[in-house]
Motif scaffolding. Structure first.
Motif, short mmCIF file in Angstrom:
data_model
loop_
_atom_site.label_atom_id
_atom_site.label_comp_id
_atom_site.label_asym_id
_atom_site.label_seq_id
_atom_site.Cartn_x
_atom_site.Cartn_y
_atom_site.Cartn_z
N ARG D 211 0.66 -1.13 0.03
CA ARG D 211 -0.01 0.04 0.15
C ARG D 211 1.07 1.35 -0.03
N ALA D 214 2.02 1.74 -3.33
CA ALA D 214 0.79 2.27 -4.29
C ALA D 214 0.68 3.86 -4.07
N VAL D 218 1.29 6.93 -6.91
CA VAL D 218 0.22 7.65 -7.20
C VAL D 218 0.68 8.94 -6.94
N ILE D 260 -2.06 7.90 -13.87
CA ILE D 260 -2.59 7.31 -12.83
C ILE D 260 -3.69 6.53 -13.59
N VAL D 264 -3.01 2.87 -12.10
CA VAL D 264 -4.00 2.48 -10.86
C VAL D 264 -5.01 1.02 -11.27
N PHE D 268 -3.09 -1.76 -9.33
CA PHE D 268 -3.59 -1.59 -7.99
C PHE D 268 -5.21 -1.72 -8.28
N TRP D 277 -7.27 0.03 -5.18
CA TRP D 277 -7.63 1.32 -5.64
C TRP D 277 -7.12 2.18 -4.45
N PRO D 279 -5.54 4.77 -3.94
CA PRO D 279 -5.68 6.36 -4.12
C PRO D 279 -6.93 6.88 -3.94
N ALA D 280 -7.72 5.91 -4.24
CA ALA D 280 -9.20 6.42 -4.53
C ALA D 280 -9.99 7.35 -3.40
N TRP D 326 -13.57 5.86 -11.56
CA TRP D 326 -13.18 4.44 -11.92
C TRP D 326 -14.14 3.78 -12.28
#
Ligand code: NA
Ligand code: NA
Lengths: 950, 161, 123, 525, 140, 89
Positions: D211, D214, D218, D260, D264, D268, D277, D279-280, D326
């Motif tokens: 994580r 990730a 991002v 991104i 992503v 991810f 996800w 950074p969502a 997304w």
């Protein structure tokens, strides 16, 4: 003409004409007006041609898909409501175009004027015949934009610019809110097709989103139609030329809100919420507008407020949610369009002929301007709702309907206020006519100039007034069928019989009407004292309120933006590091898992621990000696050395070589730069800042170090590099897997990497080539050495040693290059070594001496290197392989034995050339700057001197 | 021959250098070494104007003497560092008049002085006829000067004749 | 004491030193900070192949265990790129100093403000 | 193997050849160099269009460099998204190139054309590669070229801004490497498709590290995309850059957004455990704030170029509001708006230049100056560019915003998204209306006209003494050609919105369909 | 390894020990000697015999234990012989420069300030080499 | 026996590097620091050679050679900077 063609022609004609006018040259006044008028006339004719079928109950529609992803179709639809508005837009448009031709002076930018006006016409037409609400939104915003251009037509006037911006802000902003409302409407209805939406009233009113949709759409309508409290832009829009006011700000654009209310009447109306909001807003606007109109002095301002008031009336009627009220609204729309456009044009005439629009300076003009006087008087009578004009009928109907509506549970509220508003209307209407044309001239100057205009100018208002009069005498004949069919379209069902007539017998409405006229006359009689009383009151000036709100918003936002965005690298970096640190913490905490993995560690040898201590100490020393830049640099080289040792210890010979050679070049670069920079700058940051930075730095260090620890104590996850190890020799022809990776497996990376270096070289050249000019050149010429210097430039021992070193180091470089594929080395390291060999000569024997012996330019080296690497890559295409595919083979020569030839070596030559070129470029350009700048300057002066002499 | 191999000494040095780099003896390696031995001196000639001619036999003798001196002198200096107290140390500046005239020869002399521990060549006079040497422990500076002149300079004169 | 600890802590210390220097506000210090930071980053990237002693990735028939060559290739690329970037940054720092007479990274006129004095919000 | 099979590499090969050749010929034969540069841009556009067309059927083309099989070698992946980005970049390059040449901006310093081509090389490579480290390398290529271009023409303000721009990006690149290191350590691969497969197999013990990787990765992309609070580097950098360059830079923040969008879902996505996800949750709030901040900047900025710079930030925010959803619909909207906002941003910078070139010392600052040549025409161009930038009809911004508004409706936080998009549009409109009306409508009073002090000068202009400083008063309209082309493209994007959104929709579906990419890159197995 | 003659092992070990020992002694000298000029003699130890011993040890090791003829260590020696005097010379020049021109508080050391060069000239650090002097190079 | 010699060698070199560091940090003059760095480079070369012996590998020879070849450039450049400011003139 086929219906689709008609519709498309109708909507595109104004735009085409606008374009024609725009490209037709600047000095073609009559052509511009002619084109505009012709365009309007053709449009009007088209409307007339379909009028029969539409009023006959047929809905003309055509749809072409445009953006299916959002349900946006090019969809046009003419029903009676659209027909009526289109007729108004084109009919009045035609008259306005004609009027404008006579109104506008010789020097005016008529192309811009008519083009904008036609643009507006097209947009407005688009609104009323859109069959898709998204289309409607597009046209809606276009009217705001074209109105912006038209209000600001006299660009040199501050009030024109301000008025334009204000109108754009309010109507454009309202339009944006409308977008939200319409989108929600469409989403709720499941379609953006207007007809579908019109049939989805139940679904929409049942939706929990209904209140939101309603409020959003109403805001859109109210802003456009200048309803309280969004009314204030309209009076300021009067800075526009009068024809514009007549067209946009009375007859058409401001009616767009009313149109949309009418259009969506079946969908939105009928709920308590709707009735309360729309009725009260209309009521307030109607009354307020009329009240203010009574006291304005500028003719156009009077008319503007009267328009606000009349629009309020229409909104109120539509707000009643009563069918008959809708019928009244429809009839009044026609009436108002006729008399208000006539009045605006007349105001323009008065302005044009007397040079003023100030009603206090005018009076008694009936004697000198009889035609205008008749027109204005009749139109004003219609506006006042006096019989026998159309205005009377619609006002009667309005008053009649007010009796049907109870607001807030008070049945008398609406009728009473409506009567008051009607009274005020009578007041300002009578004042307009009487103060202008009757009594004595209040100011001799405008009076002396005044005379009726030519026929061309008064024809248009006259025609409109005739219509207004006829609408009173023969309403059923003239407007009856139209009103019925339009009203049916509004209601979305059968409209009640309107019974348009002057006389409906004695009823309450008649009483209210009579009361209004009586008190209205009284108001006119006592206007003087009333005005003094009014002017003694404090008034909230909406414009200055708006302006000051905007200004203070600007000030506050600007302060905020400037404060946060003043270019501060430290802030940028603080933000970056802070975000990173927070995210590392978040990721670690949220993701879970253990900090230390299960991989067994390697025992550290004493020399490793020693080196580690050295590194930590040297890093600390760098921080400690931070401002003593030279000493900090020495410490940095210790760190570089330790890292090279670490690479050796940790089985990375190629990295050790790279690290060692890059380090040397970096130190030279930094020293060259440091020479011309402050050696020991003063303290910059305060102690708290340093603590803050230290805290962030330590946190960052803990984060990255912690991540490294977590990573190092975990076992690898079957890395792809096992393939590289397996294929290096058999597939890549080399035993040094790192090098084979660089020139073969991942040669594409390396291609990018050398290009980075090459670009750096070019960019550095571009950056430094100008150093002798401008401020930098001046600073360099006046540069004082800040340290006492030894006079000896080229110490003999150093110079002589470097001369024997050159061939030796070059030989070493060649060796490292050639064997790189199998042992540590390769093009990159070789290039650095060779570059260093030459840099040594620069260092020892000086710039000029060495530069004179240089044979190949750095630019060429960089370009050549990239081209060689590219050619190697493309060469494989010839053999049917992919870009950068490699080939190698082993050959045997007598005596020499077996040897290998690989295309990778060719690629490495490219690498070598670029790296060598770039490194030499950077260092060379950076060296000897001050002296070269002085020389360049002298050469420049010489050149200038020669140019000056004959 | 002179044109192809203007400096045979340098060329030989490069061939040996190459073979040592390769760390093996092979014909292929020798071939490349020879190519390099020929090409590099020509290529780098502009960077060394007036390459002096060296007498090779004298040169080898000189080299042997210097190597021997390095080993012995090293032990002497190690003893000084380990056992002699600072206050008993007698560092001195030696000003050595030199008769060598080519910068190459002066450089070799100065280098020799620096490599033999206990002395460091610090500077040359602006006329090029004196060498400033720092001696770590020189109770009798004149004797050291004389030793340097006879042991090194005299021999170097023969090398760079 | 394991090598892993030494390397990880060295990365941490270099990162901290780098960040601190980068935040110093004068171009030369910032460049030194970037150099420190890039040492840390290169070590980090290198460490992604884990630590290996005495097994350089030079292929030979008799050897079966090697250090991971891929991160080494990546670090080499990264070192080269970092060198190019650093060189450019150094030159730019000098050039900017020569042009403006200040080696501070901040504290310059913003074009924003420079124009502001001539531009009042229109009334 | 036919030449068409190698088409994927063309967008890289063309500029990589053009740049060094231009470098070689430029000194002696300037026009040849310029012609070469043009030809390269045109060829890139042709190649991109062919790829765009070829990708229309949904095929994902891969190109294994050096014939090394994925995931062991580097692989280029041409899908619809890449094709869109390539086409956009090539179109933009032509516009910027035309402007630079016609305004002679390319002569205000060294190596404009080689740097320009290298910049394109970096962009194209970044849009094509399927390898994360290779993405880093191309990021660096495009960055170093952008440093050179950004400083083209120099002058104190540009240099000062350049220092900040360069340093921030070097830091960003370093962070990129840390993230890369972590990902390689955890997954043992660099190929994005392969990485997407391998993250799914990572054990619970390593989730935290994954994580972190990730989020780090991002945020590096967010830095490039100039997402608040990582946006501070942008306003001055873009505002002071040579306008033709700034126009090209309009796509630079989009590279961050592209990354991104690319990384992503592929790496991810759903299977990524704790990093799924990742950074969502931060993307939407950040995007909303970015939108507001960007257009607030437009509202208060006092020069057109500054407004343009802030508009870039705002439009990136708007774009990310869509990305943060997304969904196929939101990504469709995002892609359409991405193309639009890039062209719109470029148009703004170009128009700002048209103005600045005509107003001498008044530059493009919003202060009343004397009337200038072709004022009405320039004003019209400005209005069109501003309409595009704010997303008013009839240009494509409106359709883009409608797409975004519709697509995010009903998603979490959509009310905020709507409010931000609509409110930012309004403040943008007010801002542009203000500067526009001052520059194009208001005449200087005498006091102001005489008051031409040095601080007034557009920061982008050269210091005195530079060779191209003394240009004659603009009589030709040639500098309006590029902005007109940009606006024409925006018009085309509106007219062809149906087709464009359909293509974007299919591209969006392809982005979210990891299996298709994995099959294409790693084979059926 | 047992097959190897003990003497080879002893010699190799000795060379390593001598080399490392000299390196340590040189560095110790760097710490304990009174001023820069004296300290400058320390590194020359490490350079010459210290590293020399280590290199001979290495050559012997590969020759005797790995059975490979290894002589490239000589190259390191070659380079150090060329470069070490330059370093020492330049550092000495810095010291001389410090002593007279830079007026930084510096101890002259037990040897005191250097004597002025005899005759008209001064040391090159203080006076640019005369045009025709052998100390003058690379000027154009 | 060689193992012990190597360990002894490592200990000596580590100590030597530490002593160099001490001089490096202590100074007092710039010259002292440069000498310390110069010595450190030489000790580093020795360390690399010793690592080569300890690992019975000559993979690292090039590193040692390179350091011997270019390591002094730092020293010289620092000195030149102190003497002349402009290191390439
Ligand atoms: Na690589
Ligand atoms: Na040395």
């Amino acid at each position: 003409m086929a219906i689709p063609l008609t519709l498309y022609t109708l909507v595109s004609l104004p735009f085409v004409v606008a374009l024609l006018i725009a490209v037709s040259g600047t000095h073609q006044r009559s052509l511009h007006a002619g084109l505009a008028a012709a365009g309007s006339a053709i449009g009007f004719a088209l409307i007339v041609s379909v009028a029969g079928r539409v009023t006959g109950g047929e809905i003309l529609a055509v749809t072409t898909p445009w953006v299916p992803a959002i349900g946006l179709d090019i969809s046009l639809m003419i029903d009676p409501l659209g027909l009526m508005f289109a007729g108004l837009i084109l009919g009045i448009g035609l008259l306005v175009m004609i009027f404008s031709h006579f109104y506008l002076g010789k020097g005016e930018a008529t192309a811009r004027f008519y083009a904008s006006l036609m643009l507006f016409q097209g947009a407005m037409l688009g609104i009323v015949i859109s069959g898709n609400v998204l289309m409607l939104l597009i046209f809606w915003e276009l009217t705001s934009l074209s109105s912006f251009l038209l209000i600001g037509f006299w660009q040199h006037k501050a009030e024109a610019r301000q008025g334009a911006r204000m109108a754009l802000a309010i109507t454009g902003g309202g339009g944006l809110v409308l977008i939200a409302g319409m989108l929600l409407l469409g989403i709720t209805a499941g379609s953006f097709d207007l007809l579908t939406i019109l049939q989805s009233g139940d679904v929409i009113q049942a939706s929990p989103l209904y209140p939101v949709i309603l409020v959003l759409i109403l805001i859109g309508c109210f802003t456009k139609s200048a309803q309280f409290p969004f009314h204030f832009w309209l009076p300021h829009a009067m800075a526009a030329p009068t024809p514009v006011s007549a067209y946009l700000h009375s007859a058409t654009m401001v009616k767009a809100g009313v149109f949309l209310l009418a259009r969506l009447w079946p969908v939105l109306s009928g709920t308590d919420l709707y009735t309360i909001i729309v009725t009260s807003v209309g009521l307030i606007t109607m009354t307020f507008g009329a009240w203010v109109a009574l006291f304005r002095h500028d003719l156009k301002s009077i008319l503007a407020y009267s328009t606000i008031s009349q629009l309020g009336l229409l909104v109120m009627l539509l707000g009643f949610s009563i069918k008959m009220a809708a019928v009244a609204a429809v009839f009044h729309i026609i009436n108002h369009a006729a008399f208000k456009a006539a009045l605006f044009m007349s105001a323009g005439i008065v302005d044009h002929e007397t040079g003023t629009r100030d009603i206090r300076r005018l009076g008694g003009l009936a004697k000198v301007m009889p035609v205008t006087a008749i027109i204005v008087t009749l139109a004003a009578a219609a506006m006042a709702g006096l019989p026998p004009l159309g205005g009377f009928i619609s006002k009667e109907m309005m008053l009649d309907e007010t009796l049907e509506v109870g607001l807030f549970g008070l049945p008398w509220l609406v009728p009473v206020i409506a009567t008051i508003a009607a009274t005020l209307s009578v007041g300002y209407s009578l004042r307009l006519a009487v103060h202008l044309f009757f009594g004595s001239a209040r100011d001799p100057e405008p009076y002396a100039r005044a005379h009726d205009p030519g026929f061309g100018m008064w024809a248009s208002p006259a025609l409109l007034v005739i219509i207004a009069v006829l609408l009173g005498f023969a309403p059923m004949l003239l407007a009856g069928p139209l009103v019925v069919s339009v009203a049916s379209a509004v209601i979305g069902g059968e409209a009640p019989e309107p019974g348009l007539a002057l006389w409906h017998g004695v009823n309450l409405a008649l009483g209210m009407s009579l009361f209004a006229v009586a008190i209205g006359v009284l108001l006119l009689w006592r206007h003087g004292p009333l005005l003094r009383w009014y002017e003694a009151m404090r008034h909230l000036d909406a414009k200055s309120l708006f302006q000051s709100t905007l200004t203070s918003a600007d000030t506050v936002v600007r302060k905020l933006i400037v404060a946060t965005h003043s270019p501060s690298l430290q802030r940028m970096l603080l933000a970056t590091f802070a975000v990173i640190v927070l995210l590392i913490i978040e990721g670690a905490l949220t993701g879970g898992g253990s900090f230390t993995g299960t991989r067994a560690g390697l025992a550290a040898s004493p020399v490793a621990i020693g080196a580690w201590l050295l590194l930590i100490a040297a890093t600390g020393a760098v921080i400690y000696a931070e401002r003593q830049r030279f000493i900090a640099l020495i410490y940095i080289s210790v760190i570089g050395l330790i890292i090279a040792l670490a690479f050796v210890h940790l089985s990375a010979p190629d990295l050790a070589l790279t690290q060692i050679s890059v380090e040397v070049v970096t130190i030279l670069l930094l020293l060259l730069a440091l020479n011309l920079m402050p050696k020991k700058p003063p303290v910059l940051s305060s102690a708290p800042q340093r603590w803050r930075d230290a805290l962030l730095a330590i946190t960052g260090g803990l984060g990255v170090g912690g991540a490294a620890w977590a990573m190092l104590t975990r076992n690898p996850n079957d890395p792809i590099s096992s393939y590289h190890l397996a294929k290096s020799y058999s597939g890549g022809g080399g035993t040094n897997v790192v090098n084979v990776t660089l020139v073969d497996f991942r040669a594409f990376d390396t291609l990018g990497e050398i290009i980075v270096l090459g670009i750096a070289g070019l960019a550095i050249f571009a950056l430094l080539d100008t150093t002798s000019r401008g401020a930098a050149g001046a600073r360099l010429r006046s540069w004082q050495e800040d340290m006492p210097h030894s006079p000896e430039r080229h110490p003999v021992m150093f110079v002589m040693s470097t001369r024997i070193l050159l061939p030796l180091v070059l030989a070493a470089g060649i060796y490292i290059f050639l064997r790189g594929h199998n042992e540590p080395g390769g093009g990159f390291i070789a290039a650095l070594v060779v570059a260093i060999a030459f840099l040594l000569q620069y260092l020892a024997s000086g710039f000029d001496w060495t530069d004179a012996r240089r044979r190949v330019g750095e630019h060429f080296m960089i370009a050549f290197g990239v081209l060689v690497a590219m050619a190697t890559g493309l060469g494989s295409l010839v053999f049917g392989a992919n870009f950068l595919a490699s080939a190698f083979d082993y050959y045997t020569l007598p005596l020499v034995g077996e040897f290998e030839l690989a295309t990778a070596l060719l690629f490495d030559i490219g690498v070598f050339a670029v790296v060598f070129g770039a490194v030499m470029m950077a260092l060379q350009q950076l060296s000897h700057i001050a002296q070269r700048a002085a020389r360049a300057h002298a050469a420049q002066l010489d050149a200038d001197g020669e140019e000056g002499s004959p | 021959m002179r044109r192809v191999i203007p400096h045979p000494g340098l060329s030989v040095l490069l061939v040996i250098f190459w073979l040592l780099m390769a760390n093996s003896l092979s014909f292929g390696g020798l071939l490349i070494g020879i190519i390099i031995g020929i090409v590099l001196p020509i290529f780098t000639a502009p960077f060394w104007p007036g390459r002096p001619n060296v007498r090779h036999r004298a040169g080898f003798v000189y080299l042997a003497i210097v190597l021997w001196d390095i080993v012995t002198a090293n032990f002497e200096v190690a003893a000084i560092i380990l056992f002699k107290r600072n206050r008993h140390l007698k560092p001195a500046w030696l000003v050595i008049p030199i008769e060598l005239t080519s910068p190459e020869a002066i450089t070799v002399l100065a280098g020799t002085i620096s490599l033999t521990p206990g002395t460091v060549s610090s500077d040359v006079s602006s006329c090029g006829n004196y060498l400033l040497v720092h001696a770590l422990d020189s109770p009798e500076p004149e004797a050291d000067i004389a030793r340097i002149k006879t042991r090194y300079e005299a021999r170097l004169k023969k090398v760079f004749a | 004491m394991t090598l892993e600890f030494l390397v990880a802590s060295a990365i941490g210390v270099l990162t901290a030193g780098g960040i601190y220097m980068i935040l110093r506000g004068r171009t030369f210090q910032v460049v030194l900070g970037l150099t420190l930071f890039s040492y840390a980053v290169n070590l980090f990237l290198f460490a992604s192949g884990r630590l290996t002693v005495n097994r350089p990735p030079i292929w030979s028939k008799t050897v079966t265990e090697y250090a991971d060559p891929l991160p080494q290739a990546l670090v080499l690329t990264a070192i080269v790129i970092t060198f190019g970037m650093t060189a450019f940054a150094v030159v730019l720092a000098l050039r900017s100093f020569l042009e403006t007479g200040s080696d501070q990274v901040d504290g310059d006129i913003a074009p924003c403000d420079a124009n502001a004095k001539n531009t009042k919000a229109e009334r | 193997m036919s030449l068409t099979a190698h088409l994927a590499i063309a967008p890289v090969v063309i500029p990589a050849l053009a740049a060094p050749i231009a470098l070689l010929v430029m000194r002696r034969r300037r026009h040849l160099g310029i012609g070469l540069s043009f030809a390269s841009c045109a060829l890139m556009l042709v190649a991109a269009l062919v790829l765009l067309n070829a990708s229309a059927d949904g095929t994902i083309r891969t190109y294994e460099l050096g014939d090394w099989p994925a995931p062991f070698g580097i692989v280029l992946v041409v899908d619809r998204l890449s094709a869109i980005m390539l086409t956009l970049a090539a179109s933009l390059s032509l516009i910027a190139m035309i402007h630079a040449v016609l305004t002679r901006a390319d002569r205000k310093g060294w190596h404009f054309h080689p740097l320009f081509q290298f910049q394109m090389l970096g962009l194209n490579g970044a849009f094509l590669t399927g390898d994360l480290f290779n993405l880093f390398v191309f990021f660096e290529v495009l960055l170093i070229a952008s440093y050179g271009l950004m400083l083209h023409g120099q002058g104190p303000v540009r240099l000062k801004a350049g220092v900040q721009y360069v340093i921030v990006n070097i830091v960003g690149s370093s962070l990129f490497l840390i993230a890369l290191g972590l990902l390689y350590a955890l997954t043992g691969t660099l190929n994005m498709a392969d990485m997407g497969l391998r993250v799914a197999e990572i054990g619970p013990d390593d989730q935290g590290l994954l994580r972190v990787a990730a989020l780090l990765l991002v945020s590096v992309f967010a830095l490039k995309a100039a997402v608040v609070p990582l946006h501070l580097w942008l306003p001055r950098t873009y505002a002071v850059t040579t306008p033709a360059v700034a126009a090209l830079f309009a796509i630079m923040t989009k590279v961050g957004v592209y990354s991104i969008i690319r990384v992503v879902p592929q790496v991810f996505g759903d299977g990524a455990g704790a990093a799924a996800w990742a950074p969502a949750p931060y993307l939407l709030p950040a995007a909303i704030i970015t939108t507001i901040v960007g257009f607030a900047g437009v509202f208060v900025a006092r020069t057109l170029s500054e407004q343009a710079a802030y508009a870039i930030i705002g439009s990136t925010g708007t774009l990310l509001i869509a990305v943060a959803g997304w969904q196929v619909e939101t990504l469709t909207a995002a892609l359409y708006y991405l193309v639009h906002s890039t062209l719109a941003g470029a148009a703004l910078f170009l128009v700002a230049d048209v103005v600045a070139r005509r107003r001498a010392s008044f530059g493009n600052s919003a202060s009343p100056g004397p009337a200038f040549a072709q004022r009405q025409l320039a004003g019209l161009l400005f209005m069109a560019a501003a309409i595009a930038a704010t997303g008013l009809p009839p240009l494509s911004g409106f359709i883009g915003k409608l797409l975004i508004l519709e697509s995010v409706a009903g998603l979490p936080g959509w009310g905020w998204s709507w409010a931000a998009i609509l409110a930012s549009t309004l403040i943008g409109v007010i801002g542009f209306a203000r500067t526009g009306s001052v520059i194009f409508w208001k005449d200087a009073d005498h006091k102001n006209a005489e008051h031409k002090d040095a601080g007034h000068q557009d920061a982008g202009h050269n210091d005195a003494g530079h060779r191209d400083e003394a240009e004659p008063v603009i009589a030709l309209r040639r500098d309006m050609i590029a902005p007109v082309i940009a606006i024409a493209l925006l018009t085309a994007l509106s007219v062809g919105a149906g087709w464009a959104t359909a293509y974007a929709g299919e591209a969006a579906a392809q982005i979210l369909d990891n299996n298709a990419t994995v099959r294409a890159v790693l084979g059926e197995g | 390894m047992t097959a190897l003659p003990l003497i080879a092992e002893i010699v190799t070990s000795l060379m390593i020990i001598i080399g490392a020992g000299f390196a340590l002694i040189g560095s110790w000298g760097l710490v304990r000697l009174p001023t820069l000029m004296e300290r400058l003699h320390g590194p020359t130890k490490a350079t010459t015999l210290g590293l020399g011993g280590m290199l001979i040890g290495s050559m012997l090791y590969f020759q005797l234990f790995e059975g490979r003829w290894s002589a490239h260590e000589l190259l390191i020696t070659l380079f150090l012989f060329i470069t070490a005097p330059i370093s020492a010379n330049m550092i000495a020049k810095v010291h001389l420069h410090d002593l007279r021109d830079r007026r930084v508080p510096i101890t002259k050391g037990p040897a005191g300030a250097p004597p002025k060069a005899p005759g008209e000239s001064d040391w090159a650090t203080y006076e640019a080499p005369h045009p025709k002097s052998a100390a003058r190079t690379s000027e154009e | 026996m060689i193992e012990y010699a190597v360990i002894f060698g490592f200990v000596c070199l580590t100590l030597a590097l530490a002593l160099n560091l001490w001089r490096l940090l202590k100074g007092p003059s710039i010259g002292d620091r440069i000498v310390a760095l110069d010595t450190m480079v030489i000790n580093a070369i020795a360390t690399i050679v010793l690592i080569g012996i300890a690992q019975a590998s000559d993979t690292f020879f090039e590193a040692a050679l390179l350091l011997a070849m270019v390591g002094f450039i730092g020293t010289v450049a620092y000195c030149k900077f102190m003497l002349r400011g402009d290191i390439i003139e």
